[in-house]
Structures are given as structure tokens and as C-alpha cells.
Write a protein that holds these residues in place. Structure first.
Motif, PDB file in Angstrom:
ATOM      1  N   SER A  15      45.426  43.705  51.294  1.00 20.32           N
ATOM      2  CA  SER A  15      46.097  42.841  50.314  1.00 20.32           C
ATOM      3  C   SER A  15      47.405  43.484  49.908  1.00 20.32           C
ATOM      4  O   SER A  15      47.587  43.884  48.758  1.00 20.32           O
ATOM      5  CB  SER A  15      45.200  42.632  49.091  1.00 20.32           C
ATOM      6  OG  SER A  15      44.831  43.896  48.542  1.00 20.32           O
ATOM      7  N   TYR A 119      38.358  42.912  44.613  1.00 20.62           N
ATOM      8  CA  TYR A 119      38.138  41.525  44.212  1.00 20.62           C
ATOM      9  C   TYR A 119      38.277  40.601  45.417  1.00 20.62           C
ATOM     10  O   TYR A 119      39.079  40.865  46.322  1.00 20.62           O
ATOM     11  CB  TYR A 119      39.148  41.111  43.133  1.00 20.62           C
ATOM     12  CG  TYR A 119      39.146  42.053  41.948  1.00 20.62           C
ATOM     13  CD1 TYR A 119      38.272  41.854  40.886  1.00 20.62           C
ATOM     14  CD2 TYR A 119      39.992  43.158  41.920  1.00 20.62           C
ATOM     15  CE1 TYR A 119      38.241  42.736  39.820  1.00 20.62           C
ATOM     16  CE2 TYR A 119      39.970  44.046  40.856  1.00 20.62           C
ATOM     17  CZ  TYR A 119      39.095  43.831  39.810  1.00 20.62           C
ATOM     18  OH  TYR A 119      39.063  44.715  38.756  1.00 20.62           O
ATOM     19  N   SER A 120      37.505  39.527  45.413  1.00 20.50           N
ATOM     20  CA  SER A 120      37.624  38.535  46.480  1.00 20.50           C
ATOM     21  C   SER A 120      37.544  37.148  45.879  1.00 20.50           C
ATOM     22  O   SER A 120      36.839  36.922  44.890  1.00 20.50           O
ATOM     23  CB  SER A 120      36.516  38.720  47.529  1.00 20.50           C
ATOM     24  OG  SER A 120      35.234  38.550  46.952  1.00 20.50           O
ATOM     25  N   LEU A 121      38.264  36.233  46.466  1.00 15.86           N
ATOM     26  CA  LEU A 121      38.210  34.839  46.042  1.00 15.86           C
ATOM     27  C   LEU A 121      36.978  34.211  46.685  1.00 15.86           C
ATOM     28  O   LEU A 121      36.991  33.817  47.838  1.00 15.86           O
ATOM     29  CB  LEU A 121      39.479  34.097  46.454  1.00 15.86           C
ATOM     30  CG  LEU A 121      39.600  32.655  45.953  1.00 15.86           C
ATOM     31  CD1 LEU A 121      39.483  32.584  44.439  1.00 15.86           C
ATOM     32  CD2 LEU A 121      40.916  32.039  46.411  1.00 15.86           C
ATOM     33  N   VAL A 131      41.541  38.829  49.352  1.00 16.78           N
ATOM     34  CA  VAL A 131      41.001  39.970  48.610  1.00 16.78           C
ATOM     35  C   VAL A 131      42.135  40.686  47.891  1.00 16.78           C
ATOM     36  O   VAL A 131      43.318  40.447  48.150  1.00 16.78           O
ATOM     37  CB  VAL A 131      40.268  40.952  49.553  1.00 16.78           C
ATOM     38  CG1 VAL A 131      39.062  40.278  50.189  1.00 16.78           C
ATOM     39  CG2 VAL A 131      41.211  41.481  50.638  1.00 16.78           C
ATOM     40  N   VAL A 140      44.899  36.829  45.476  1.00 17.30           N
ATOM     41  CA  VAL A 140      43.772  36.190  44.792  1.00 17.30           C
ATOM     42  C   VAL A 140      44.289  35.156  43.793  1.00 17.30           C
ATOM     43  O   VAL A 140      43.796  34.031  43.712  1.00 17.30           O
ATOM     44  CB  VAL A 140      42.894  37.238  44.095  1.00 17.30           C
ATOM     45  CG1 VAL A 140      41.762  36.567  43.311  1.00 17.30           C
ATOM     46  CG2 VAL A 140      42.326  38.223  45.106  1.00 17.30           C
ATOM     47  N   VAL A 184      35.722  34.717  40.913  1.00 19.88           N
ATOM     48  CA  VAL A 184      36.333  35.832  41.632  1.00 19.88           C
ATOM     49  C   VAL A 184      35.325  36.971  41.618  1.00 19.88           C
ATOM     50  O   VAL A 184      35.031  37.541  40.564  1.00 19.88           O
ATOM     51  CB  VAL A 184      37.655  36.266  40.973  1.00 19.88           C
ATOM     52  CG1 VAL A 184      38.195  37.525  41.647  1.00 19.88           C
ATOM     53  CG2 VAL A 184      38.686  35.143  41.044  1.00 19.88           C
TER      54      VAL A 184
END
Length: 293
Positions: A15, A119-121, A131, A140, A184
Motif C-alpha cells: 500500500s 487494515y483491509s477493506l 490494504v 482503503v 474495515v
């Protein structure tokens, strides 16, 4: 580098777009009254051990335990060896937590934990491609805004456009978000210690006056209550989760002489041996359709 540091570095590389995430707490939803393999409840384990264990340590899963999960984690975190605790980023400030699908109560984490989370959507089970980290959150955020443009909502908040949605995120919320599938996901690396990482615990009001409340308060963090969920046993139909669900709801109501089901009653049914998967489905419907306690 530690496994946590390796995982964070791997996701930062995926990312690459810099940009900090908005101020929000990670919440970790859980069922405090479920039994572990050693006969203790989750809350008894938390108060005794002082740490939140991963599903691999507890043997309790609300998603995928084993199976494809190691593959998901290698895909998301490379060969870091990190086995994170899973939560969700509560950008909308929902009082029932960012991902109530996973439990009737939730831990609210201190903001310092955000820096060692990825973090991931969407949930890991969906193999998300969007991510980020706390410092590379742009993808994200852009994904959430695109969802609003496409569907008129994200994270349980409706809006005419992305700008209106972003402004609406900051509004105080007293009603449950009920975001079973729209969140999320936060993967917390490096463990989770109650005394240093948890700011508060928010619980379902069905536990008030019970042994579970005693255990919740024994954690030593502030305890708050969200609105809760209650639903008449006749309100569980076969539509959302299949034909086995309605008869089980009625059977639980009859067994305990309680026509209205809530989180505490479902926990009792789970401890008494009702099929875990079906009890989980009952909880999902309770979140979707239950009225405030």
C-alpha cells in the motif's frame, strides 16, 4: 525484525500510497460467555491471563479457523510469521462495535495500537486487495469513498456522495450500526494485553446483573453498555441463515421459558450444547433484526 514488524513492512510495501487514516479506535468484538477447550469462559480466560488470545490459541472461531486462513495470512503478510488478533476500525463510532458479527461485546483499543495494525477493506475471507497501515491508509479510504459513490453507503452510514459520507462519520451515534459484513478489518500484530492496550469494554445489556458482568468488570477497564438486541423467538425466519434456524430459536425459548432471545440467552444455549454454527446464525439474525434492550 519481529514478526509484527515484518508484517507491517510487507503491507506498507503493498500500500505504497502515503496518507494517515482518520482518528478512530479499533474494536475487537467477542462473545464473553463462550466456553474454551479447558472449560473456562472467554471472560474468565481474559481476567485470569490478562491477554487476548488468537483463535488458534482459544480454538473458538467466528470465521475460518485453519483451512485457508494460513494461506490468507501468508498472502497478506508474506512470510512474516505474524499471527494477528483480528478486529475492525470503528470509523463510524458504532456503539455495538465495528464488526458485531463476531460478538456481543467489544474491546475498545487505545490509539497507540493503531500503529502496529494493518487494515483491509473487507474481511480476510474475501481475499481483499485493498490494504493499508496507519500511515498508508489512502487506498482503503479511497475504496470506502468509491463504495459510497457506487452504493450510497459504507460502514453502515448512508450518504448522497463521498464528501457527505465523510462528514457524517463524525456524527455521534446512539443506535447500533449492525454492520455484519461492512467493515474495515484490522489485523493487530504483536499481541493484545488488556492492561496496556484496552481503553474500555462495551457490553450487551443482557449481561447486566449476571456472572458475566462480574467477569467483565474484573478486567479492570471501564465498562459501558451498548443498546443491545432482543428479538421474539418467532421473529427468526429461514431467510437469512437457513431452515434450521427458526425451530432452534423456538426450542431455546421453550427450554428456558424465555419467549424473547438476547445475547445472554444465546450464550447459555451455546454452553448447553446447541450447535455452535446455528447459534452463530441466531446471533447474526439478532443483530440484523433485534430491537434495543
Amino acid at each position: 525484525m519481529t514478526p509484527a514488524q515484518k508484517a507491517l513492512a510487507f503491507v506498507r510495501a503493498l500500500s505504497a500510497s502515503p496518507g494517515p487514516m482518520p482518528d478512530a479506535a479499533i474494536t475487537v468484538n467477542f462473545h464473553p460467555d463462550r466456553l474454551l477447550a479447558d472449560g473456562r469462559t472467554v471472560i474468565e480466560h481474559l481476567t485470569t491471563d490478562g491477554v487476548y488470545r488468537t483463535q488458534y490459541e482459544t480454538g473458538i472461531s467466528n470465521g475460518g479457523l485453519g483451512g485457508d486462513r494460513p494461506h490468507w495470512e501468508r498472502r497478506m503478510f508474506g512470510d512474516s510469521g505474524s499471527r494477528p488478533v483480528y478486529g475492525a476500525l470503528n470509523l463510524a463510532g458504532h456503539p455495538d462495535g465495528a464488526a458485531p458479527r463476531f460478538g456481543s461485546c467489544h474491546l475498545v483499543l487505545h490509539r497507540h495500537v493503531n500503529a502496529r495494525a494493518t487494515y483491509s477493506l473487507g474481511d480476510s475471507v474475501t481475499l481483499p486487495t485493498i490494504v493499508g497501515t496507519a500511515t498508508t491508509f489512502t487506498a482503503v479510504w479511497d475504496g470506502l469513498c468509491a463504495q459510497v459513490t457506487r452504493t450510497g453507503q459504507a460502514l453502515g452510514v448512508t450518504a448522497a456522495d463521498a464528501a457527505q459520507w465523510a462528514a457524517a462519520l463524525t456524527a455521534p451515534r446512539t443506535h447500533a450500526g449492525r454492520t455484519l459484513d461492512d467493515y474495515v478489518e484490522a489485523q493487530i500484530h504483536g499481541g493484545l494485553t488488556i492492561s496496556t492496550d484496552v481503553a474500555a469494554l462495551v457490553a450487551d445489556p443482557s449481561f447486566q446483573g449476571t456472572a458475566t458482568e462480574t467477569g467483565l468488570r474484573a478486567l479492570g477497564v471501564p465498562v459501558r453498555w451498548h443498546p443491545g438486541f432482543r428479538l421474539d423467538a418467532t421473529g427468526f425466519d429461514a431467510g437469512p441463515r437457513g431452515p434450521e434456524v427458526p425451530p432452534l430459536a423456538r426450542a431455546i425459548a421453550d427450554r428456558y421459558g424465555r419467549p424473547v432471545l438476547d445475547a445472554a440467552l444465546l450464550g447459555r444455549a451455546a454452553r448447553d450444547g446447541d450447535p455452535p454454527q446455528l447459534v452463530k446464525y441466531l446471533w447474526h439474525i439478532l443483530v440484523m433484526r433485534g430491537r434495543p434492550a
